[in-house]
Design a protein around this motif. Structure first.
Motif, PDB file in Angstrom:
ATOM      1  N   THR A 155       0.836  -1.212   0.000  1.00  0.00           N
ATOM      2  CA  THR A 155       0.000   0.000   0.000  1.00  0.00           C
ATOM      3  C   THR A 155       0.862   1.251   0.000  1.00  0.00           C
ATOM      4  OG1 THR A 155      -1.742  -1.184   1.200  1.00  0.00           O
ATOM      5  CG2 THR A 155      -1.825   1.223   1.229  1.00  0.00           C
ATOM      6  N   ARG A 156       1.916   1.264   0.809  1.00  0.00           N
ATOM      7  CA  ARG A 156       2.830   2.419   0.833  1.00  0.00           C
ATOM      8  C   ARG A 156       3.528   2.602  -0.512  1.00  0.00           C
ATOM      9  NH1 ARG A 156       3.985   0.459   6.101  1.00  0.00           N
ATOM     10  NH2 ARG A 156       5.849  -0.576   5.328  1.00  0.00           N
ATOM     11  N   GLN A 157       3.938   1.497  -1.135  1.00  0.00           N
ATOM     12  CA  GLN A 157       4.591   1.600  -2.443  1.00  0.00           C
ATOM     13  C   GLN A 157       3.638   2.160  -3.499  1.00  0.00           C
ATOM     14  OE1 GLN A 157       6.080  -2.317  -3.295  1.00  0.00           O
ATOM     15  NE2 GLN A 157       7.874  -2.103  -1.951  1.00  0.00           N
ATOM     16  N   ILE A 158       2.363   1.727  -3.436  1.00  0.00           N
ATOM     17  CA  ILE A 158       1.372   2.268  -4.390  1.00  0.00           C
ATOM     18  C   ILE A 158       1.208   3.774  -4.199  1.00  0.00           C
ATOM     19  CG2 ILE A 158      -1.078   2.237  -4.989  1.00  0.00           C
ATOM     20  CD1 ILE A 158      -1.084  -0.755  -4.427  1.00  0.00           C
ATOM     21  N   ASP A 159       1.132   4.220  -2.946  1.00  0.00           N
ATOM     22  CA  ASP A 159       1.011   5.659  -2.681  1.00  0.00           C
ATOM     23  C   ASP A 159       2.219   6.419  -3.207  1.00  0.00           C
ATOM     24  OD1 ASP A 159      -1.406   5.160  -1.473  1.00  0.00           O
ATOM     25  OD2 ASP A 159      -0.561   5.076   0.567  1.00  0.00           O
ATOM     26  N   GLN A 160       3.419   5.866  -2.989  1.00  0.00           N
ATOM     27  CA  GLN A 160       4.628   6.525  -3.485  1.00  0.00           C
ATOM     28  C   GLN A 160       4.647   6.592  -5.014  1.00  0.00           C
ATOM     29  OE1 GLN A 160       7.893   4.358  -1.745  1.00  0.00           O
ATOM     30  NE2 GLN A 160       7.484   5.119   0.336  1.00  0.00           N
ATOM     31  N   LEU A 161       4.200   5.499  -5.654  1.00  0.00           N
ATOM     32  CA  LEU A 161       4.183   5.492  -7.116  1.00  0.00           C
ATOM     33  C   LEU A 161       3.166   6.503  -7.656  1.00  0.00           C
ATOM     34  CD1 LEU A 161       4.416   1.649  -7.826  1.00  0.00           C
ATOM     35  CD2 LEU A 161       6.194   3.373  -8.167  1.00  0.00           C
ATOM     36  N   ASN A 162       2.011   6.621  -6.997  1.00  0.00           N
ATOM     37  CA  ASN A 162       1.024   7.613  -7.442  1.00  0.00           C
ATOM     38  C   ASN A 162       1.566   9.025  -7.299  1.00  0.00           C
ATOM     39  OD1 ASN A 162      -0.909   5.666  -8.064  1.00  0.00           O
ATOM     40  ND2 ASN A 162      -1.788   5.684  -6.001  1.00  0.00           N
ATOM     41  N   THR A 163       2.265   9.270  -6.196  1.00  0.00           N
ATOM     42  CA  THR A 163       2.858  10.592  -5.997  1.00  0.00           C
ATOM     43  C   THR A 163       3.923  10.868  -7.048  1.00  0.00           C
ATOM     44  OG1 THR A 163       2.452  10.412  -3.612  1.00  0.00           O
ATOM     45  CG2 THR A 163       4.023  12.077  -4.336  1.00  0.00           C
ATOM     46  N   SER A 164       4.765   9.868  -7.324  1.00  0.00           N
ATOM     47  CA  SER A 164       5.809  10.047  -8.340  1.00  0.00           C
ATOM     48  C   SER A 164       5.200  10.284  -9.718  1.00  0.00           C
ATOM     49  CB  SER A 164       6.714   8.814  -8.367  1.00  0.00           C
ATOM     50  OG  SER A 164       7.323   8.610  -7.109  1.00  0.00           O
ATOM     51  N   SER A 165       4.097   9.576 -10.008  1.00  0.00           N
ATOM     52  CA  SER A 165       3.443   9.767 -11.306  1.00  0.00           C
ATOM     53  C   SER A 165       2.915  11.190 -11.449  1.00  0.00           C
ATOM     54  CB  SER A 165       2.299   8.759 -11.449  1.00  0.00           C
ATOM     55  OG  SER A 165       1.594   8.976 -12.656  1.00  0.00           O
ATOM     56  N   LYS A 166       2.308  11.718 -10.379  1.00  0.00           N
ATOM     57  CA  LYS A 166       1.818  13.090 -10.436  1.00  0.00           C
ATOM     58  C   LYS A 166       2.960  14.078 -10.613  1.00  0.00           C
ATOM     59  CE  LYS A 166      -2.318  12.205  -7.669  1.00  0.00           C
ATOM     60  NZ  LYS A 166      -3.039  12.494  -6.397  1.00  0.00           N
ATOM     61  N   LEU A 167       4.086  13.819  -9.936  1.00  0.00           N
ATOM     62  CA  LEU A 167       5.245  14.695 -10.099  1.00  0.00           C
ATOM     63  C   LEU A 167       5.785  14.642 -11.520  1.00  0.00           C
ATOM     64  CD1 LEU A 167       7.143  14.018  -6.733  1.00  0.00           C
ATOM     65  CD2 LEU A 167       5.853  16.053  -7.373  1.00  0.00           C
ATOM     66  N   GLN A 168       5.801  13.441 -12.106  1.00  0.00           N
ATOM     67  CA  GLN A 168       6.273  13.309 -13.479  1.00  0.00           C
ATOM     68  C   GLN A 168       5.374  14.076 -14.444  1.00  0.00           C
ATOM     69  OE1 GLN A 168       8.974  11.999 -14.693  1.00  0.00           O
ATOM     70  NE2 GLN A 168       9.796  11.113 -12.802  1.00  0.00           N
ATOM     71  N   GLU A 169       4.062  14.013 -14.220  1.00  0.00           N
ATOM     72  CA  GLU A 169       3.148  14.772 -15.079  1.00  0.00           C
ATOM     73  C   GLU A 169       3.383  16.273 -14.950  1.00  0.00           C
ATOM     74  OE1 GLU A 169      -0.759  13.630 -14.010  1.00  0.00           O
ATOM     75  OE2 GLU A 169      -0.602  11.580 -14.801  1.00  0.00           O
ATOM     76  N   GLY A 170       3.607  16.728 -13.698  1.00  0.00           N
ATOM     77  CA  GLY A 170       3.887  18.147 -13.515  1.00  0.00           C
ATOM     78  C   GLY A 170       5.188  18.561 -14.180  1.00  0.00           C
ATOM     79  N   LEU A 171       6.208  17.715 -14.080  1.00  0.00           N
ATOM     80  CA  LEU A 171       7.488  18.027 -14.725  1.00  0.00           C
ATOM     81  C   LEU A 171       7.349  18.063 -16.248  1.00  0.00           C
ATOM     82  CD1 LEU A 171       9.960  15.909 -12.537  1.00  0.00           C
ATOM     83  CD2 LEU A 171       9.684  18.398 -12.558  1.00  0.00           C
ATOM     84  N   ALA A 172       6.527  17.135 -16.781  1.00  0.00           N
ATOM     85  CA  ALA A 172       6.333  17.123 -18.231  1.00  0.00           C
ATOM     86  C   ALA A 172       5.654  18.412 -18.698  1.00  0.00           C
ATOM     87  CB  ALA A 172       5.504  15.901 -18.622  1.00  0.00           C
ATOM     88  N   LYS A 173       4.642  18.874 -17.943  1.00  0.00           N
ATOM     89  CA  LYS A 173       3.980  20.126 -18.313  1.00  0.00           C
ATOM     90  C   LYS A 173       4.941  21.302 -18.243  1.00  0.00           C
ATOM     91  CE  LYS A 173      -0.633  18.672 -16.795  1.00  0.00           C
ATOM     92  NZ  LYS A 173      -1.744  18.935 -15.854  1.00  0.00           N
ATOM     93  N   ARG A 174       5.769  21.337 -17.189  1.00  0.00           N
ATOM     94  CA  ARG A 174       6.730  22.434 -17.056  1.00  0.00           C
ATOM     95  C   ARG A 174       7.808  22.363 -18.137  1.00  0.00           C
ATOM     96  NH1 ARG A 174       4.538  21.621 -12.263  1.00  0.00           N
ATOM     97  NH2 ARG A 174       4.281  23.383 -10.821  1.00  0.00           N
ATOM     98  N   ALA A 175       8.190  21.136 -18.518  1.00  0.00           N
ATOM     99  CA  ALA A 175       9.170  21.008 -19.590  1.00  0.00           C
ATOM    100  C   ALA A 175       8.605  21.543 -20.908  1.00  0.00           C
ATOM    101  CB  ALA A 175       9.581  19.538 -19.741  1.00  0.00           C
ATOM    102  N   GLY A 176       7.328  21.238 -21.179  1.00  0.00           N
ATOM    103  CA  GLY A 176       6.699  21.788 -22.378  1.00  0.00           C
ATOM    104  C   GLY A 176       6.633  23.300 -22.339  1.00  0.00           C
ATOM    105  N   LEU A 177       6.321  23.863 -21.160  1.00  0.00           N
ATOM    106  CA  LEU A 177       6.276  25.321 -21.020  1.00  0.00           C
ATOM    107  C   LEU A 177       7.658  25.926 -21.239  1.00  0.00           C
ATOM    108  CD1 LEU A 177       4.704  27.864 -20.277  1.00  0.00           C
ATOM    109  CD2 LEU A 177       5.174  27.381 -17.872  1.00  0.00           C
ATOM    110  N   VAL A 178       8.697  25.284 -20.703  1.00  0.00           N
ATOM    111  CA  VAL A 178      10.068  25.785 -20.896  1.00  0.00           C
ATOM    112  C   VAL A 178      10.440  25.753 -22.376  1.00  0.00           C
ATOM    113  CG1 VAL A 178      12.492  25.282 -20.429  1.00  0.00           C
ATOM    114  CG2 VAL A 178      10.824  25.212 -18.568  1.00  0.00           C
ATOM    115  N   ASN A 179      10.057  24.674 -23.062  1.00  0.00           N
ATOM    116  CA  ASN A 179      10.369  24.594 -24.491  1.00  0.00           C
ATOM    117  C   ASN A 179       9.686  25.708 -25.277  1.00  0.00           C
ATOM    118  OD1 ASN A 179      11.926  22.295 -24.072  1.00  0.00           O
ATOM    119  ND2 ASN A 179      10.195  20.891 -24.392  1.00  0.00           N
ATOM    120  N   ARG A 180       8.418  25.989 -24.935  1.00  0.00           N
ATOM    121  CA  ARG A 180       7.727  27.080 -25.636  1.00  0.00           C
ATOM    122  C   ARG A 180       8.368  28.426 -25.335  1.00  0.00           C
ATOM    123  NH1 ARG A 180       3.219  23.979 -23.998  1.00  0.00           N
ATOM    124  NH2 ARG A 180       2.867  25.354 -22.204  1.00  0.00           N
ATOM    125  N   GLN A 181       8.775  28.635 -24.089  1.00  0.00           N
ATOM    126  CA  GLN A 181       9.429  29.899 -23.740  1.00  0.00           C
ATOM    127  C   GLN A 181      10.775  30.037 -24.452  1.00  0.00           C
ATOM    128  OE1 GLN A 181       8.099  32.299 -22.144  1.00  0.00           O
ATOM    129  NE2 GLN A 181       6.301  31.315 -21.247  1.00  0.00           N
TER     130      GLN A 181
END
Length: 358
Positions: A155-181
Motif C-alpha cells: 500500500t505504501r509503495q502504491i502511494d509513493q508510485l502515485n505521488t511520483s506519477s503526479k510529479l512526473q506529469e507536472g514536470l512534463a507540463k513544465r518542460a513543455g512550457l520551458v520549451n515554448r518559452q
C-alpha cells in the motif's frame, strides 16, 4: 420499587396529617361564640322556626337541633373514610415493599460476587485455551501477520508510485512550457538581430524628440519659451510645467509641436511608423472661434506652422504624408489645398463625413 416505596411513605404522612386535622378542627360544631369567643351555655337550637344564633328562617323539620345535625354528618364521614384503617393498610404495604427491596439488595450483593467469580473463571479458561492451541495455530497466526505486513508495504509503495506519477506529469507540463518559452525567446532574439542598426537606445530617441519639440516651439515664436522638453513618460513640459496647466492656445501649440516632433523623428530614423499624420484644427483657440486665446494668438503666426511643415515635407520628410483639416488656411498654402467643404447640404461637398447632417 424505590419510587413506589417513596409514594407509600408520602401517602402515610398525608393520612397522619388528616387524622390530626380531624382532632384539631371540627367545622360542624359550634361551641364558642364567634363574636366574643366565650363558650356557649346552650348549643344552637331552633326557636319558633328560627336559628337561635342568626335568627334565620329554617325549614319545618321536627326535633331539629344544629348540634345533632353536625354529629350526624361527622358520623357519615367517619363511615365513608376510616383514617386509622387506611393508615394500617398503608403501613402494611410499605413494610412489604421495604422487605422486598432489602431482599433484592442482599441478592444483588451475592449476584455481584458470583459474577466476579465467573469472570475470573472465564479468564483462567481463556488462558488455558490459548496455551493448549498455541502450538497448533501459531503458524497460521505468523502467516497472517506476515501477509498483513506485506499488504501495508504494498500500500505504501502504491502511494509513493502515485505521488511520483503526479510529479512526473507536472514536470512534463513544465518542460513543455520551458520549451515554448525557449522557442519564443529564440524568435525574439532573431527579430532583434534583424532590426540591427534600426534599434536605438530609448534615451537617445527621447533626447531627439525633446530637442525637436523645443526647436519647433522656438520657430513658432512661443512666448517666453524656456525649459521646453519631453519627460521620460513622453509628457511635454514648457517653463518646467506640464502642458495640462497651460492656457488653451498654448496647449494647442504644445500639442502640435509634440505630434510633429514624434512624427518627424520616427520618419527620419526609419522607425516603425506608417509615415502618415492627420492634424485637425491647428488654429483652435489661436486664429478664430469664440475660445480664441489672445495672448498666444497675438504672439504666434499660423504661417510659421505651415511654413515649417511645407519645408520639412520638401526635404527631410520627402515621402511622408500629412493631412491638415483647417477651417481657414492661410494664403501661404493656397496651392496645396486639396478640397474645400461648403458645410451646406444643398452645395456638395458638404463635409468630410457626407451624412453628418443630423
Amino acid at each position: 420499587m424505590l419510587p413506589l416505596r417513596a409514594q407509600y411513605a408520602d401517602d402515610l404522612l398525608k393520612l397522619g396529617m388528616l387524622a390530626q386535622a380531624r382532632q384539631l378542627f371540627d367545622p360542624l360544631r359550634v361551641r364558642t361564640c364567634p363574636a366574643c369567643l366565650h363558650p356557649l351555655s346552650v348549643p344552637p337550637h331552633v326557636i319558633d322556626g328560627h336559628c337561635s344564633m342568626c335568627d334565620h328562617d329554617l325549614p319545618e323539620t321536627p326535633d331539629l337541633t344544629l348540634g345533632a345535625a353536625a354529629d350526624s354528618r361527622l358520623s357519615a364521614e367517619a363511615e365513608q373514610l376510616d383514617v386509622a384503617a387506611e393508615i394500617r393498610s398503608t403501613k402494611a404495604r410499605l413494610k412489604e415493599i421495604t422487605t422486598y427491596i432489602d431482599e433484592l439488595d442482599f441478592s444483588l450483593s451475592s449476584a455481584k460476587q458470583r459474577a466476579h467469580t465467573a469472570g475470573m473463571e472465564e479468564q483462567r479458561a481463556a488462558k488455558a485455551l490459548d496455551e493448549a492451541t498455541s502450538p497448533t495455530v501459531s503458524t497460521f497466526l505468523a502467516a497472517r501477520d506476515e501477509l498483513h505486513r506485506r499488504k501495508e508495504v504494498a500500500t505504501r509503495q502504491i502511494d509513493q508510485l502515485n505521488t511520483s506519477s503526479k510529479l512526473q506529469e507536472g514536470l512534463a507540463k513544465r518542460a513543455g512550457l520551458v520549451n515554448r518559452q525557449e522557442a519564443n525567446l529564440a524568435q525574439l532574439r532573431e527579430e532583434l538581430a534583424q532590426l540591427g542598426d534600426a534599434t536605438q537606445d530609448r534615451n537617445d530617441v527621447l533626447r531627439q524628440i525633446s530637442s525637436r519639440f523645443g526647436r519647433l516651439l522656438a520657430e513658432w515664436h512661443y512666448p517666453k519659451l524656456s525649459q521646453a522638453h519631453v519627460a521620460n513618460d513622453l509628457t511635454p513640459f514648457v517653463r518646467s510645467e506640464p502642458y495640462q496647466v497651460a492656457s488653451s492656445g498654448a496647449r494647442t501649440l504644445i500639442t502640435l509641436a509634440w505630434q510633429l516632433a514624434v512624427f518627424e523623428t520616427a520618419f527620419e530614423s526609419g522607425a516603425s511608423h506608417p509615415g502618415f499624420l492627420m492634424i485637425d484644427s491647428p488654429q483652435k483657440n489661436l486664429g478664430h472661434g469664440t475660445g480664441r486665446d489672445a495672448l498666444i494668438a497675438d504672439a504666434v503666426s499660423t504661417d510659421d506652422f505651415y511654413r515649417h511643415l511645407t519645408q520639412w515635407l520638401a526635404h527631410h520628410g520627402n515621402g511622408a504624408q500629412v493631412i491638415v483639416a483647417d477651417n481657414s488656411p492661410p494664403d501661404l498654402i493656397e496651392d496645396r489645398v486639396i478640397v474645400r467643404y461648403t458645410r451646406d447640404e444643398t452645395q456638395p461637398p458638404y463635409g468630410l463625413i457626407d451624412d453628418e447632417t443630423g
